[in-house]
Design a protein around this motif. Structure first.
Motif, PDB file in Angstrom:
ATOM      1  N   TYR A 266       0.814  -1.215   0.000  1.00  0.00           N
ATOM      2  CA  TYR A 266       0.000   0.000   0.000  1.00  0.00           C
ATOM      3  C   TYR A 266       0.851   1.270   0.000  1.00  0.00           C
ATOM      4  CZ  TYR A 266      -4.407  -2.491   0.680  1.00  0.00           C
ATOM      5  OH  TYR A 266      -5.512  -3.290   0.501  1.00  0.00           O
TER       6      TYR A 266
ATOM      7  N   LYS B 219      -2.043   2.142  -4.305  1.00  0.00           N
ATOM      8  CA  LYS B 219      -3.156   2.529  -3.438  1.00  0.00           C
ATOM      9  C   LYS B 219      -4.258   1.479  -3.372  1.00  0.00           C
ATOM     10  CE  LYS B 219      -5.442   5.235  -7.082  1.00  0.00           C
ATOM     11  NZ  LYS B 219      -5.967   6.583  -7.438  1.00  0.00           N
ATOM     12  N   ASN B 220      -4.373   0.617  -4.410  1.00  0.00           N
ATOM     13  CA  ASN B 220      -5.429  -0.391  -4.417  1.00  0.00           C
ATOM     14  C   ASN B 220      -5.076  -1.519  -5.387  1.00  0.00           C
ATOM     15  OD1 ASN B 220      -5.937   0.702  -7.007  1.00  0.00           O
ATOM     16  ND2 ASN B 220      -7.478   2.111  -6.177  1.00  0.00           N
ATOM     17  N   ARG B 221      -5.981  -2.469  -5.507  1.00  0.00           N
ATOM     18  CA  ARG B 221      -5.755  -3.622  -6.367  1.00  0.00           C
ATOM     19  C   ARG B 221      -5.622  -3.202  -7.832  1.00  0.00           C
ATOM     20  NH1 ARG B 221     -10.435  -8.058  -7.527  1.00  0.00           N
ATOM     21  NH2 ARG B 221     -11.428  -6.152  -8.259  1.00  0.00           N
TER      22      ARG B 221
END
Length: 220
Positions: free
Chosen positions: A55, A59-61
């Motif tokens: 992370y 920031k995300n998948r």
């Protein structure tokens, strides 16, 4: 890039080594689980890093998958110069087959055919890859024209599309089983030879010529 093993691994710390491990683990998770079931936690565990390490950079998948695929797409592919257009096209076709049948290549194709393929960033990366492949075909065609092996108006992009289309059809649509490895080299060469014959026949027949601009007189 090698796919990360699903076996437990030692922590890899931070920095470039960790980033490479995370990208490889992302592709491995895509291949094993698919985009729908891919999680940051699963990638972190497979890469041997803490999820906060992931992370910290992604920031995300979605951003993780986009970055892993973009890194793969950015891999340099040498422009062949074998001395003949047939040899050059065969080298390009073989590289394409080997790329698509490798573990990384299968992971990328899995992602492209999943929900991940609809992410704008991945669609843009895919367009960039195709544009790069077309550019790499230009010197192959230019040398072939100079040697008198192809018509002077042969379109490099059309030639590459004609070369690649049968490979994609056989490996993605009809699902021909061409496995990776030296023991399966004959199968890969067979696919490459077939597509080279088709592309060369079309080019030499003038079917892959650049579009000719329409003049004012012709419009009238």
């Amino acid at each position: 890039m090698e796919l990360a093993s699903s076996d437990p691994v030692r922590p890899v710390g931070r920095g470039r080594k960790a980033q490479a491990a995370v990208r490889a683990a992302t592709l491995a998770e895509l291949l094993d689980r698919g985009y729908a079931d891919l999680t940051v936690e699963g990638v972190a565990q497979r890469a041997g890093v803490h999820k906060t390490t992931v992370y910290r950079r992604w920031k995300n998948r979605e951003s993780l998958v986009v970055d892993a695929l973009a890194e793969h797409f950015a891999t340099d592919i040498p422009i062949p110069d074998t001395g003949s257009v047939e040899g050059d096209l065969r080298a390009l076709a073989q590289a394409l087959v080997q790329s698509m049948t490798s573990p990384v290549g299968r992971a990328v194709q899995t992602a492209m055919l999943s929900d991940a393929g609809r992410l704008p960033e991945i669609a843009e990366a895919r367009r960039g890859v195709l544009a790069d492949r077309f550019r790499r075909a230009e010197p192959v065609v230019a040398r072939a024209v100079e040697r008198g092996e192809l018509p002077a108006d042969t379109d490099p992009a059309a030639l590459f599309r004609t070369l690649a289309a049968p490979v994609y059809f056989r490996l993605l649509i009809s699902a021909d089983q061409v496995a990776e490895g030296a023991e399966n080299a004959e199968d890969a060469e067979g696919v490459a030879d077939e597509t080279v014959r088709v592309a060369l026949a079309a080019a030499r027949a003038g079917a892959l010529a650049r579009a000719r601009p329409v003049t004012d007189g012709e419009q009238a």
